[in-house]
Structures are given as structure tokens and as C-alpha cells.
Design a protein around this motif. Structure first.
Motif, PDB file in Angstrom:
ATOM      1  N   LYS A  61      -0.389  -7.348  -0.546  1.00  0.00           N
ATOM      2  CA  LYS A  61      -0.871  -8.623  -0.442  1.00  0.00           C
ATOM      3  C   LYS A  61      -0.354  -9.490  -1.486  1.00  0.00           C
ATOM      4  O   LYS A  61      -1.114 -10.668  -1.965  1.00  0.00           O
ATOM      5  N   GLY A  62       0.636  -9.415  -1.998  1.00  0.00           N
ATOM      6  CA  GLY A  62       1.515 -10.196  -2.887  1.00  0.00           C
ATOM      7  C   GLY A  62       2.820 -10.158  -2.905  1.00  0.00           C
ATOM      8  O   GLY A  62       3.471  -9.168  -1.806  1.00  0.00           O
ATOM      9  N   SER A  80       4.855  -4.269  -6.015  1.00  0.00           N
ATOM     10  CA  SER A  80       4.249  -5.418  -5.713  1.00  0.00           C
ATOM     11  C   SER A  80       3.490  -6.239  -6.612  1.00  0.00           C
ATOM     12  O   SER A  80       3.047  -5.702  -7.696  1.00  0.00           O
ATOM     13  N   ALA A  81       3.371  -7.536  -6.581  1.00  0.00           N
ATOM     14  CA  ALA A  81       2.494  -8.293  -7.483  1.00  0.00           C
ATOM     15  C   ALA A  81       1.213  -8.283  -7.222  1.00  0.00           C
ATOM     16  O   ALA A  81       0.332  -8.741  -7.772  1.00  0.00           O
ATOM     17  N   ALA A  85       1.976   0.068  -6.111  1.00  0.00           N
ATOM     18  CA  ALA A  85       3.084   0.511  -5.598  1.00  0.00           C
ATOM     19  C   ALA A  85       2.999   1.352  -4.403  1.00  0.00           C
ATOM     20  O   ALA A  85       1.787   2.106  -4.281  1.00  0.00           O
ATOM     21  N   LYS A  86       3.510   1.017  -3.156  1.00  0.00           N
ATOM     22  CA  LYS A  86       3.333   1.823  -2.054  1.00  0.00           C
ATOM     23  C   LYS A  86       4.392   2.848  -1.601  1.00  0.00           C
ATOM     24  O   LYS A  86       5.616   2.386  -1.827  1.00  0.00           O
ATOM     25  N   VAL A  87       4.219   3.937  -1.117  1.00  0.00           N
ATOM     26  CA  VAL A  87       4.991   4.784  -0.320  1.00  0.00           C
ATOM     27  C   VAL A  87       4.672   4.661   1.056  1.00  0.00           C
ATOM     28  O   VAL A  87       3.830   4.737   1.518  1.00  0.00           O
ATOM     29  N   TRP A  88       5.873   4.541   2.025  1.00  0.00           N
ATOM     30  CA  TRP A  88       5.601   4.493   3.178  1.00  0.00           C
ATOM     31  C   TRP A  88       6.482   5.378   4.330  1.00  0.00           C
ATOM     32  O   TRP A  88       7.464   5.775   3.767  1.00  0.00           O
ATOM     33  N   ASP A  89       6.029   5.687   5.338  1.00  0.00           N
ATOM     34  CA  ASP A  89       6.817   6.604   6.319  1.00  0.00           C
ATOM     35  C   ASP A  89       7.626   5.557   7.076  1.00  0.00           C
ATOM     36  O   ASP A  89       7.369   4.429   7.906  1.00  0.00           O
ATOM     37  N   ALA A  90       8.939   5.901   6.701  1.00  0.00           N
ATOM     38  CA  ALA A  90      10.030   4.842   7.211  1.00  0.00           C
ATOM     39  C   ALA A  90      10.400   5.023   8.787  1.00  0.00           C
ATOM     40  O   ALA A  90      11.289   4.244   9.421  1.00  0.00           O
ATOM     41  N   LEU A  91       9.762   6.154   9.356  1.00  0.00           N
ATOM     42  CA  LEU A  91       9.878   6.087  10.794  1.00  0.00           C
ATOM     43  C   LEU A  91       8.799   5.395  11.854  1.00  0.00           C
ATOM     44  O   LEU A  91       9.008   4.838  12.766  1.00  0.00           O
TER      45      LEU A  91
END
Length: 350
Positions: A61-62, A80-81, A85-91
């Protein structure tokens, strides 16, 4: 057969605000990938060779200030602002973990073994999250002397590197003790710090200077004055014989590592260049700018045996990725709804 003089980049559209960070994955069985962070809050994943858009990570959201991929390009990380901090599934593009902070997260990085995530930002604290135990509280390293701008791992995850927004120098932290063991002194604040692929050098950009440090003994190896204030620099990973720098003058300069002489200068961006990075095999490099675009520039043949690319484990072999393979890799990624997908496709094709 000198293609270096022909500088027609691949232009990657899609971001609606400045691009502030870029990160290439190592070469994987599916090729290599490029992730970009932007103030538009929507980090994007691309095929690193062609620049083709694969998907967008939706959830921040920033402004997103920092991005990275793990060694196998299976997970992405962003800072992010929006104080997370996010960790994502890159698939699939799904959020795996969201780590809340008390202020802007300016930098993040996966450890080499991919089990840890390092974050830093306006709180002046370095945090290490165990991705095998994401619900456990993070380990906090000793207080940073200033607001953190960049972070990186080195020495097989035994050492952490960080620089500050509001003061010069790069600090090296011993992970076990959590203490600063060395400071690399610079006059201006370090806006970019990269550990070379072979672990030999730390490349820093501060003010109008690019410096190369011995990553094991911490001595200054080279220091070159740039033609303008530069924000980012990157060392060619295969042979280490040239480096790139980008900054206020909107150009991407290519220099000889040994002499500091400018080899070429690529023009095309319409705003300051915030980030530059070489691809893992050195055959191209990417630049991200205030103008919201990413440009991928070919270096031309490195040597006569340029058909070979260095992979992450040192084996050689050029990986060619077919459209079907990429489609399989990203099946189901970022299709929030048909409308958004079409919008992104239109933006990419502008």
C-alpha cells in the motif's frame, strides 16, 4: 563483430512511477529473472533475457523501495513505505509472509542459503527473519548508527553489509556477535552496494565516486570519480573487466574496471537513473529510472565462447527459455481479475 556501439535497449514499460531498485536472479533451469521495485507500490517480475513481463506482485500500500529474488527465483522479497516487508511466491504471485515494521522498510535481502530474510530501514534496526519459522520474532542486530539505505549478505551468510541514508560509510556486521567488525569509509552516503558474484569485491556508489573494495580483507582496491552524481553501480560478473554506473545525468556509463576509462555511454532515459545491474552472465544490464521505465542493454559478445553462460553453481551452458516453459513456470501468477491483467498488458505495450 563489435556490437557494443549499437545501443538500442529493450524498453520495459508497465510501472507508473519511478523505478528505484532492480535485482537479477542467478541462472536457473528456467532461465534468469529480473524483479523491479517502484514507487507505484507494484513490484514486477520479468524474463531477464527478453524483458517480457511475467507478473505483478499486488498487496503493498506504499512505495516499494527494495526487491530481491532467492537463489532459485522461487520466492521474491520486497521492502515498502507501508512499514512492511513481504515474501512472495514467485510462481503464483501470492504473499507467503508479511513482516510488519514500525517505519519504512528501505532494504531487504535473502540470505545465500535462502532461509533468512534481512531487512533495514528508517527504524535504524537490522532484522533477520527465519523463513522456516516465520511466526517467530526476528533477531535484531545491534542498533545501526543511521537510517538504513542498503543491505547485503556476504561470506556465506556470516557477515552483513549495510549503508545509511544520512551518513557515509559501509558497515560490516558479524552475524554471530551482531557487532560492527569493519567500516569502509566514504565521504558521501552510499546509495548502492553490491557484492560481486564471485564474492571478491564490494562495489559502492557514493556521491560522484564508484569504489571497489576487497570483500575479504576490506581494503580499497579502486576508486574512480564519475562525470556526475551517481546513484548506482554494478560490476560485470563474468570477467570483472568493466562496470556500469547511472545517476543524475540520465545516462548509463560503461567503464573499464582496470583503468576507469569510459568505454561507452548509453542515452535513452528521460529522468535520473536510480538503479543499474548486470545480468548474471554479463551479456546484458538493466537500468531503472525516474521516468518509470526499465531498459535492458546488450553488452554484445563478451568473448568468442560467448555461447556459454556462467550458472549459479559454476557450470556452463546457455539456458534458452521457450515461451511455453515460462508460461508453465508462471501459471496462475497475478491474475487478480481479467480487467487488471488486460490493463497491465496494455501498459506494457505502450
Amino acid at each position: 563483430m563489435d556490437k557494443k556501439k549499437v545501443a538500442v535497449p529493450l524498453v520495459c514499460h508497465g510501472h507508473s512511477r519511478p523505478v528505484v531498485d532492480l535485482f537479477y536472479s542467478p541462472v536457473t533451469p528456467d532461465g534468469f529473472f529480473l524483479i523491479s521495485a517502484s514507487k507505484d507500490s507494484s513490484p514486477m517480475l520479468r524474463n531477464g533475457e527478453t524483458g517480457d513481463w511475467i507478473g505483478t506482485f499486488e498487496g503493498h500500500k506504499g512505495a516499494v523501495w527494495s526487491c530481491g529474488l532467492d537463489t532459485n527465483a522461487l520466492r521474491a522479497a520486497t521492502g515498502s513505505a507501508d512499514f512492511s516487508a513481504k515474501v512472495w511466491d514467485a510462481l503464483t504471485g501470492d504473499v507467503l509472509h508479511s513482516f510488519e515494521h514500525k517505519h519504512i522498510v528501505r532494504a531487504c535481502a535473502f540470505s545465500e542459503d535462502t532461509h533468512l530474510l534481512l531487512t533495514g530501514g528508517f527504524e535504524k534496526a537490522l532484522r533477520i527473519y527465519d523463513l522456516n519459522r516465520p511466526d517467530a520474532p526476528p533477531r535484531e542486530v545491534d542498533k545501526s548508527p543511521g537510517s538504513i539505505r542498503t543491505v547485503a549478505w556476504l561470506h556465506s551468510d556470516q557477515t552483513i553489509l549495510s549503508s545509511c541514508t544520512d551518513m557515509g560509510g559501509v558497515r560490516l556486521w558479524d552475524v554471530r556477535s551482531g557487532k560492527i567488525v569493519q567500516t569502509l569509509e566514504t565521504k558521501s552516503s552510499v546509495t548502492s552496494a553490491e557484492v560481486s558474484q564471485d564474492g571478491r569485491y564490494i562495489t559502492t556508489a557514493d556521491g560522484s565516486t564508484v569504489k571497489f573494495w576487497d570483500a575479504n580483507y576490506f581494503g580499497l582496491v579502486k576508486s574512480y570519480e564519475m562525470p556526475c552524481t551517481v546513484e548506482s553501480a554494478s560490476l560485470e560478473p563474468k570477467y570483472g573487466n568493466k562496470f556500469i554506473a547511472g545517476g543524475e545525468d540520465m545516462w548509463i556509463h560503461v567503464f573499464d574496471f582496470h583503468t576507469g576509462e569510459e568505454i561507452t555511454c548509453n542515452k535513452g532515459h528521460h529522468g535520473p537513473v536510480h538503479c543499474v545491474r548486470f545480468s548474471p552472465g554479463g551479456e546484458s544490464y538493466a537500468s531503472g529510472s525516474e521516468d518509470g521505465t526499465i531498459r535492458i542493454w546488450q553488452t554484445g559478445p563478451l568473448t568468442n565462447d560467448d555461447t556459454e553462460a556462467v550458472t549459479a553453481n559454476g557450470a556452463a551452458g546457455k539456458v534458452k527459455v521457450t515461451v511455453d516453459e515460462v508460461s508453465r513456470k508462471i501459471e496462475g501468477f497475478q491474475i487478480a481479475d481479467e480487467g487488471k491483467s488486460a490493463e497491465k498488458e496494455e501498459a506494457r505495450n505502450e
